[in-house]
Enzyme design. Structure first.
Site: not given
Ligand code: CMP
Length: 139
Positions: A10, A50, A113, A116, A127
Site C-alpha cells: 500500500k 473495495y 496498514n 492487503h 482480485e
Molecule cells: P484491507 O485488508 O485492504 O481491507 C480493507 C481495508 O480498509 C483494510 O485493509 C484497511 O486498510 C482499511 N480500514 C480502515 N479502517 C478499517 C476498519 N475500521 N476496519 C477494517 N479495515 C479498515
C-alpha cells in the site's frame, strides 16, 4: 496444495521505500512473487476493488488513501497461499498484529496498514483478475 493469492503493497509502504522489505518478508514466508507491477490506482479502480466495503464508514477515507501514492500489486504463489500470506501480514489493526508480522513491523494505522491480502481462494481469483492478464503471471 500450491495456490495463489493477491497482495497489495500500500501507499504508506511505498512512500517509506519498504517495497523490498515487505517483499522479503513475503518470500521468507514461503511465497513466490509470480507477478508484480507498481501502479498508481485511479479512484474508480480503488472504488471497484473495495466495492464490498462501500457501505462501511471508512470507505471514502480508504479510497483516498489507496490513491494517495503508488502501490505494488502482486500475485503470490505457495503452499496454501491465502493463509500463508494472511499469517505473515498479521491482523488488520497493527495494534493487534503479532510480533514478526508485516503489519506489526511496518503498519502505521488500521488504515495505513502497509499490505492487503485476499481473504479466500475465491476472492483471490477475483482480485488477481482485476489487476492482471493471465499472460502477466509467470509461475
Ligand atoms: P484491507 O485488508 O485492504 O481491507 C480493507 C481495508 O480498509 C483494510 O485493509 C484497511 O486498510 C482499511 N480500514 C480502515 N479502517 C478499517 C476498519 N475500521 N476496519 C477494517 N479495515 C479498515
Amino acid at each position: 496444495a500450491v495456490t495463489r493469492t493477491f497482495s497489495i503493497i500500500k501507499p504508506d509502504a511505498t512512500r517509506r521505500n519498504l517495497t523490498g522489505a515487505v517483499t522479503k518478508m513475503l518470500e521468507e514466508a514461503g511465497l513466490r512473487v509470480v507477478a508484480s507491477k507498481r501502479i498508481q490506482m485511479s479512484k474508480e479502480q480503488a472504488e471497484g476493488f473495495y466495492e464490498v466495503h462501500k457501505e462501511r464508514p471508512f470507505f471514502n477515507d480508504l479510497v483516498s488513501f489507496m490513491v494517495s501514492g503508488p502501490v505494488v500489486v502482486q500475485v503470490l504463489e505457495g503452499e496454501d497461499a491465502v493463509k500463508r500470506n494472511r499469517d505473515v501480514m498479521g491482523a488488520t489493526n497493527p495494534a493487534d498484529a503479532a510480533e514478526g508480522t508485516i503489519r506489526k513491523s511496518y503498519a502505521e494505522s488500521i488504515e495505513a496498514n502497509s499490505v492487503h491480502g485476499s481473504d479466500s481462494d475465491e476472492n483471490a481469483a477475483i482480485e488477481i483478475a482485476y489487476f492482471f492478464k493471465p499472460e502477466e503471471i509467470v509461475g
